[in-house]
Structure formats: C-alpha cells, structure tokens
Design an enzyme around this catalytic site. Structure first.
Site, mmCIF file in Angstrom:
data_model
loop_
_atom_site.group_PDB
_atom_site.id
_atom_site.type_symbol
_atom_site.label_atom_id
_atom_site.label_comp_id
_atom_site.label_asym_id
_atom_site.label_seq_id
_atom_site.Cartn_x
_atom_site.Cartn_y
_atom_site.Cartn_z
ATOM 1 N N ASP A 31 35.375 24.983 46.129
ATOM 2 C CA ASP A 31 35.695 24.852 44.897
ATOM 3 C C ASP A 31 34.471 24.285 43.755
ATOM 4 O OD1 ASP A 31 38.188 25.821 45.327
ATOM 5 O OD2 ASP A 31 39.339 23.789 45.277
ATOM 6 N N GLU A 33 31.227 24.377 44.600
ATOM 7 C CA GLU A 33 30.299 25.425 44.527
ATOM 8 C C GLU A 33 30.492 26.527 43.477
ATOM 9 O OE1 GLU A 33 28.222 26.297 48.616
ATOM 10 O OE2 GLU A 33 30.652 26.064 48.852
ATOM 11 N N TYR A 34 32.072 26.681 43.446
ATOM 12 C CA TYR A 34 32.434 27.877 42.399
ATOM 13 C C TYR A 34 32.281 27.299 41.073
ATOM 14 C CZ TYR A 34 35.664 31.064 39.977
ATOM 15 O OH TYR A 34 36.052 32.124 38.987
ATOM 16 N N ASP A 35 32.687 26.140 40.839
ATOM 17 C CA ASP A 35 32.717 25.350 39.551
ATOM 18 C C ASP A 35 31.346 25.351 38.791
ATOM 19 O OD1 ASP A 35 35.479 24.939 39.783
ATOM 20 O OD2 ASP A 35 35.300 23.112 40.297
ATOM 21 N N SER A 79 63.697 53.545 37.617
ATOM 22 C CA SER A 79 64.240 52.576 38.365
ATOM 23 C C SER A 79 64.385 52.973 40.012
ATOM 24 C CB SER A 79 65.647 52.305 37.909
ATOM 25 O OG SER A 79 65.533 51.811 36.638
ATOM 26 N N GLU A 120 58.830 48.041 52.304
ATOM 27 C CA GLU A 120 58.072 47.120 51.728
ATOM 28 C C GLU A 120 58.986 46.121 51.020
ATOM 29 O OE1 GLU A 120 54.780 50.178 49.320
ATOM 30 O OE2 GLU A 120 56.634 49.362 48.354
ATOM 31 N N LYS A 122 60.889 43.810 48.347
ATOM 32 C CA LYS A 122 61.300 44.093 46.962
ATOM 33 C C LYS A 122 61.175 42.878 46.235
ATOM 34 C CE LYS A 122 65.081 45.927 43.897
ATOM 35 N NZ LYS A 122 64.934 44.874 43.160
ATOM 36 N N ASP A 124 61.208 39.858 43.528
ATOM 37 C CA ASP A 124 62.079 39.207 42.462
ATOM 38 C C ASP A 124 61.102 38.649 41.409
ATOM 39 O OD1 ASP A 124 64.198 38.985 40.733
ATOM 40 O OD2 ASP A 124 65.168 37.365 42.022
ATOM 41 N N ARG A 143 57.767 46.811 32.149
ATOM 42 C CA ARG A 143 58.440 48.141 32.108
ATOM 43 C C ARG A 143 59.142 48.680 30.885
ATOM 44 N NH1 ARG A 143 63.013 50.287 33.228
ATOM 45 N NH2 ARG A 143 63.306 52.143 34.661
ATOM 46 N N TYR A 226 51.801 48.138 44.438
ATOM 47 C CA TYR A 226 52.352 48.934 45.394
ATOM 48 C C TYR A 226 52.491 50.356 44.941
ATOM 49 C CZ TYR A 226 56.032 47.300 42.186
ATOM 50 O OH TYR A 226 56.872 47.047 40.906
ATOM 51 N N LYS A 290 60.662 54.018 51.384
ATOM 52 C CA LYS A 290 60.013 55.241 50.465
ATOM 53 C C LYS A 290 59.763 56.242 51.808
ATOM 54 C CE LYS A 290 57.860 52.213 47.244
ATOM 55 N NZ LYS A 290 56.319 51.999 46.539
ATOM 56 N N LYS A 314 69.283 46.174 49.057
ATOM 57 C CA LYS A 314 69.418 44.878 48.296
ATOM 58 C C LYS A 314 70.138 44.100 49.718
ATOM 59 C CE LYS A 314 69.714 44.233 44.380
ATOM 60 N NZ LYS A 314 68.897 43.600 43.691
ATOM 61 N N CYS A 408 75.892 -0.189 46.398
ATOM 62 C CA CYS A 408 75.869 0.970 47.581
ATOM 63 C C CYS A 408 77.454 1.186 47.461
ATOM 64 C CB CYS A 408 75.671 0.207 48.732
ATOM 65 S SG CYS A 408 76.059 1.263 50.257
ATOM 66 N N CYS A 411 78.933 -0.313 50.916
ATOM 67 C CA CYS A 411 79.158 -1.813 51.364
ATOM 68 C C CYS A 411 79.033 -2.464 49.910
ATOM 69 C CB CYS A 411 78.194 -2.153 52.214
ATOM 70 S SG CYS A 411 76.315 -1.957 51.858
ATOM 71 N N CYS A 424 69.829 1.389 49.820
ATOM 72 C CA CYS A 424 70.801 0.084 50.142
ATOM 73 C C CYS A 424 69.860 -0.454 51.401
ATOM 74 C CB CYS A 424 71.821 0.712 50.533
ATOM 75 S SG CYS A 424 72.929 -0.721 51.256
ATOM 76 N N CYS A 430 75.859 -2.134 56.811
ATOM 77 C CA CYS A 430 76.188 -1.096 56.080
ATOM 78 C C CYS A 430 76.636 0.092 56.959
ATOM 79 C CB CYS A 430 75.172 -0.506 55.004
ATOM 80 S SG CYS A 430 75.524 0.937 54.116
#
Length: 670
Positions: A31, A33-35, A79, A120, A122, A124, A143, A226, A290, A314, A408, A411, A424, A430
């Site tokens: 990180d 080196e990237y920065d 869909s 594949e 699905k 969410d 979409r 996909y 598919k 599903k 508690c 007790c 507690c 207890c």
C-alpha cells in the site's frame, strides 16, 4: 519526459496494480508503494489541470449530482424465470430438451448439439450495465425496467474492480454485472458509521442510487460481471468464450463458475453451493443455470419476459422482517450478559424462527433498536446459526424501550460495562456462570467426560454444591446414587468417565479451563510450544505475543487468567486429584526436501483412496502447511471429485492444481 507522458505511465502502472489487487486478489506492491505513485499522479494532475479518462483519481467520487439521467440500453436486460425446487428445474430442462429435439427434427442437416450448462452464483445486489466505446467506460446504469435505466456513471467509477478502460477497442459493448457490498466490508463500515447499514444488499443499492458519489466511494463496493449484452465487433460461440473475453478485458468474474455436460451434475453443484453459502463474503439468493451454446440460445429465444435458455434457482431466503416482541438477558460462563430477542414467529431458511441474537448493549444502540419493542425489524439467518437482528425497518423511535439491566438477572450482583458488553463479576456464586463453566470443562473437545450434560451440571450444583471443575473429581458413589434419576449404573458410569478424563492431554485441559479469547487451535499451539502446564501458566505477555496467531489481546487474556488466585487454586486441586494434563507427544520430524516442503496447500473436493484428514496429516509430515482457503499465498490446490469454488479460484489465480489422485499418492510416497 513531459508531464503528460509521465501521467500516462503512472495511470497505466496504477491501474495495473488496481487490477491485480481488486480483481485478481493478488497484490503486486505494498500500500505504501502504491500511495507514493498515487500522490505523484494527484500532484501532476493538479499542476497540469488535466485528468486522463482512466485515471484512478476519478474513483474517489465527485460533486453532488442533481439527478439521474435516463439511459436506454443498447440491448434489453431480461429478467430470469425462477425455479423454486428441483422439480421445477427439471421441468425447465425438459422444455429445453424438447425444443432442441423439435429443431433437430426439422433441421437434420444442421442439428444443434446436446445442451451443456453453466452454473453461476445469483448475487443479491444491484444489476449494473456498463457501456464501453472504443475501450473507454462511457456510461453505467441500473437495470431500470430492462429497457431504460438510471445513469450512475459517477457512482460506478468509485468501484475499483470496474475497469475504466479495457483492451477491446473495436466498437461498442455493454457488459452486465452485479454491484455488491462484501459482508466483511459492511461489518467494518458499521464499526465506524454514525448510522449503521442494515444489510449488504440495501447498502449496495443505496450507495449506487445515491446522488453523492463520495458516499458511494465510502462504502467500498465490489462488482462481478457475467454477461455481454450487446457487442459491436465481437461474437461468441458459447458462454465459455464470452467469460474468457470478460476476463481478458480485466472484468472481475466470480471464481465460482462451473460447466456441466450432464444435468444431474447441475443439481449436485446446486447442493454444494447451498451448503457453502454461509461461508461466502457476499450475499447470494440462488444460482443461475444457463445453456452454454449460443446457437442453442438463439433457437430457444425469449418469452415476453425471460430467455428460455436460462433459469434462476432460488434458495430459501436468509433475510426477512418480523416483529421484536421482547428481550431477555442471559449470563454466560465468562460472566458476559447478552441480550436474546424474542420475535414474532416467522419462516426463514426452512425453519421457524422465534429467537434472535442482539450481541450486546452497543449492538442495540448502534442498530437503533433501543426503542424497537413491538416494531418490525430485519433479521438474517445463515445455516444453523441463531438469526441476528440487523436493524429496525423504520428510522423512527416509535417502539417500546429495551431496558438495560444494572444488576445480574441471575444472582443480583451489580453489572460492569466493559466496552460494549455487560459483565457479572460474581464468578464464585452466579449459578449460570458456574454451570456453563463446568459443562464446557466436561465437553468432548475439552475433558470429554462421557454421559455429562448441562442438566447434570445443574443438578450437581443444586444438590451437591459442585461449584468448580475440581469438585467433580471429589464426588463419591454414595453421593451420586442419592440424586434423583441417578441409579447405580449412571453413578458408576459418571465416576468411570471422570477417572478416564484424568489422562487427557495438555491441549484439551487448557481448552477445558475456558481461557477467554482462546479456542482449540490456540490451546493446541500453547501445548505444542510450551509442552508443560506450569510453563504456560508462568508465561509472560510479550513471550506469548511472539507466538503465531496470538496478538496482544489474547496474550493479556492468558496472563490475566492464570494470575487469578481462584484459577490457580482450582488447577492445583485438579492436579492433586489426579488430572495429568499430559504434555503432547514429541512432534514427528517434518521433511524439508519433499515436493510439498514449505508449500501452502489447499484440499478441496472428495478423495477416493484416502480421507482428507489422512491426506492433510501426510502433507504436514512432508513439510506442507495445509490451509482451508485459496488465496494469493496458496502454492498448490489438490482437487478431488466435485471440487467447486476453491478449484475455480485457483484456476483464476493461476495456482498449480493436482486433480489426479494417483499422482497425489505418488508424490506423498504412499
């Protein structure tokens, strides 16, 4: 070299690093080196007043937008038809086979091949449609209704796994994928957020449909791709070719993508996905099947709503809403007092849910649940884990108040707040703490005292004043046979089980003691390293912190635990009563010159000629480190039958794979 040329080189270099980090999960530089390079680019852009179209500086989010502009998709975003069970899935496949056979009867000179299938995940999240012209990302949209969506280009540019430019520059393409928020990112975000996000799907959708791209950037979204919905100047023969095109053009393709020639294999893959669902770092609500051949897809065509060549299978929902009815408070073996929510009964993931976890006081406040009694809440369930309340459906404080206890509930001892948890501190008197500690001590992975149960622990506490684990070994036959439901045989069995447990090894004994913040792996490592109970008890925090997988917090927990005079006295009594806490056997010599020496190896799938445990034991003897997950640090994957996402990820990362079990056995020297 002029500034523009330097900027072009920096942009190309940084984008390559981003691609390896965010898409391939295989960083090339640190990180830091990237920065340094990134800051240099920012300075040059400020100095020149010019920003290249694919500059990574565009990903931080720009000015607040006034509204979303409509985007008409170049090809419809369809869909998917849904199958709720295997029978409906087989009906879908029967229809595919019937249509293919009908076509072949009419076209004997040019028949279609037998259908093959891609399986594949699905996701969410929120569907994304990206438009590239001559290799440059020109638009991104939701979409929408499938024909027109909302333009969200500024928001999508903040997703670092989305390429701003691609190698394909011969025309216009539209690529579909899913914008998601990883569950680990959501959890991390919620530790810092003033207003926690309720779930990953809503978090991703809300970020992408937010008019402030800076908000989108803060949520560190991810995306998987996909489909090529529209392609000018590019054609594919099958799904495999299309996915190769996406990978070659630096799109992030999920490693779980399986191809099946036989439909029975599809159903097996679905069972595997559902089984591993809870281990994923993102939400899925099913799988998509598919037909792979594009010529078959063209013949099958579309209904008014769906392609006939694809279907969504599903899974049972893992999230739903219900009403929070009440909250009770339970005391655990460490004295931690945790809230348990009672909710209106609801079906979720195949079971009826009535109880949900709330974690702690801080969790209740952070999720805006303090005034939520009688209100509707989001809940989530994964596998057999008790469901968790994610948050309140509405933002208003319109419900009854959850009262935090001051004493508690078991007790009556005053409670102490430590961080976000209530405790507690009455360890000696207890009841639920003591019963839980004794039950844990006797459990299979601990002292493995057969016939023992939580009910037994409660009876011994109530009737024979058993208050700690050492008391168990002072029980007599005469005492036990006087108890209700304790006949002579049961009493004798328990005494024999206690006697047998005295020979348990050091790792099991340390686990049985219930040291806070330690589990089986940690106690085994302590036993293997110190090989003596006294050495563990006398270890210093800095000495412990140098051991693998033990940080400062765990080291302090171990030291503080053995500094407690009650613990020390109990351990001394246990040893005096014959508990050995035996040191582990001397480790067998590890090979340093085998094929596996020094390699990190992952086993996946099922082996036929030896068990996974046998293979792992043999690999470790040959100098390998056996890991449970595939990452950039993995050197080798051994894939048996029905290997799934781990094999796919290994192939994507270019990791060496052994799929021939006979070859594995030869390398193991068996």
């Amino acid at each position: 070299m002029d500034a523009m040329h330097v900027m072009e080189e920096l942009v190309a270099e940084l984008n390559n690093y981003n691609y390896h980090y965010y898409t391939l999960d295989a960083p090339l530089v640190s990180d830091k080196e990237y920065d340094v390079l990134y800051d240099k680019l920012v300075a040059l852009e400020a100095e020149s007043g010019f920003v290249l179209p694919d500059s990574p500086t565009q990903r931080v989010g720009g000015e607040l937008l006034k509204g979303f502009t409509p985007h008409r998709h170049l090809a419809p975003l369809w869909s998917l038809d849904k199958a709720q069970n295997i029978e409906q899935l087989r009906s879908w496949n029967a229809r595919v086979l019937r249509l293919v056979n009908e076509y072949n009867l009419k076209n004997p000179d040019n028949p279609l091949p037998a259908p093959c299938y891609a399986v594949e995940l699905k996701f969410d999240g929120l569907t994304l449609n990206l438009t590239y012209r001559n290799g440059v990302l020109k638009q991104a949209s939701t979409r929408g209704n499938g024909v027109v969506g909302e333009g969200i280009l500024a928001q999508v540019k903040t997703i670092k796994s989305v390429p701003l430019t691609i190698p394909f520059k011969d025309g216009v393409i539209e690529v579909q994928g899913e914008g998601i928020m990883n569950l680990s990112v959501l959890a991390d975000y919620n530790t810092r957020a003033a207003e926690p996000l309720k779930n990953a799907r809503n978090a991703a959708a809300g970020a992408l449909r937010n008019l402030n791209p800076k908000t989108t950037a803060e949520r560190r979204l991810n995306a998987y791709f996909y489909n090529v919905g529209f392609g000018e100047g590019v054609e594919f023969a099958d799904h495999q070719e299309m996915m190769d095109f996406l990978r070659n053009n630096k799109f992030k393709v999920n490693p779980y993508l399986t191809y099946c020639n036989d439909f029975d294999d599809v159903t097996e893959q679905l069972a595997g996905i559902e089984e591993s669902r809870s281990s994923l770092d993102y939400l899925i609500d099913g799988a998509v099947i598919k037909v792979t051949d594009f010529r078959i897809r063209e013949v099958l065509g579309y209904t008014d709503k769906f392609p006939r060549w694809a279907v969504a299978y599903k899974f049972e929902a893992e999230e739903t809403t219900t009403v929070l009815e009440s909250v009770s408070w339970n005391v655990g073996r460490t004295g931690k007092v945790t809230p348990l929510a009672r909710v209106e009964a609801v079906e979720l993931a195949g079971v009826t849910v009535q109880n949900c976890t709330l974690n702690n006081v801080g969790d209740i406040e952070r999720k805006n649940l303090k005034f939520a009694l009688g209100s509707r809440v989001f809940i989530r369930r994964s596998n057999d884990v008790i469901p968790e309340i994610l948050g309140k459906v509405t933002e208003e404080n319109d419900g009854g108040e959850i009262i935090f206890p001051e004493d508690c509930p078991a007790c009556g001892f005053p409670l102490e707040m430590r961080g976000a948890h209530l405790f507690c501190n009455n360890k000696l008197n207890c009841r639920p703490q003591i019963i839980s500690r004794i039950t844990h001590f006797a459990s299979r992975d601990a002292m493995d005292i057969e016939t023992f149960s939580e009910k037994t622990a409660g009876q011994l506490y109530d009737e024979l004043n058993v208050h700690d684990s050492a008391d168990l070994y002072e029980l007599s036959f005469e005492q036990l046979v006087q108890l209700n439901r304790f006949g002579e045989r049961k009493a004798q069995n328990l005494l024999q089980a206690l006697e047998d447990s005295k020979g348990r090894d050091l790792a099991s004994f340390l686990f049985a003691l219930g040291i806070p913040n330690t589990g089986k792996a940690t106690t085994k490592m302590l036993a293997d390293h110190f090989r003596d109970l006294d050495a563990v008890m006398q270890a210093k925090a800095d000495e412990l912190a140098e051991l693998p997988d033990i940080g400062g917090i765990v080291a302090e927990s171990i030291v503080n635990f053995f500094a407690d005079p009650v613990v020390v006295a109990n351990v001394a009594r246990l040893r005096a009563l014959g508990v050995e806490a035996k040191a582990p056997e001397a480790p067998r010599p590890v090979s340093t010159d085998s094929f596996f020496s020094g390699k990190t190896v992952v086993l996946t799938g099922s082996l036929q000629k030896l068990t996974r445990d046998e293979a792992a034991e043999r690999l470790e003897a040959l100098g390998a480190k056996v890991s449970g997950s595939v990452s950039k640090k993995t050197d080798l994957v051994i894939a048996g039958e029905k290997a799934g996402s781990k094999l796919a990820k290994a192939q994507q990362l270019g990791i060496q794979v052994i799929e021939d079990e006979d070859e594995l056995i030869r390398l193991l020297g068996m």
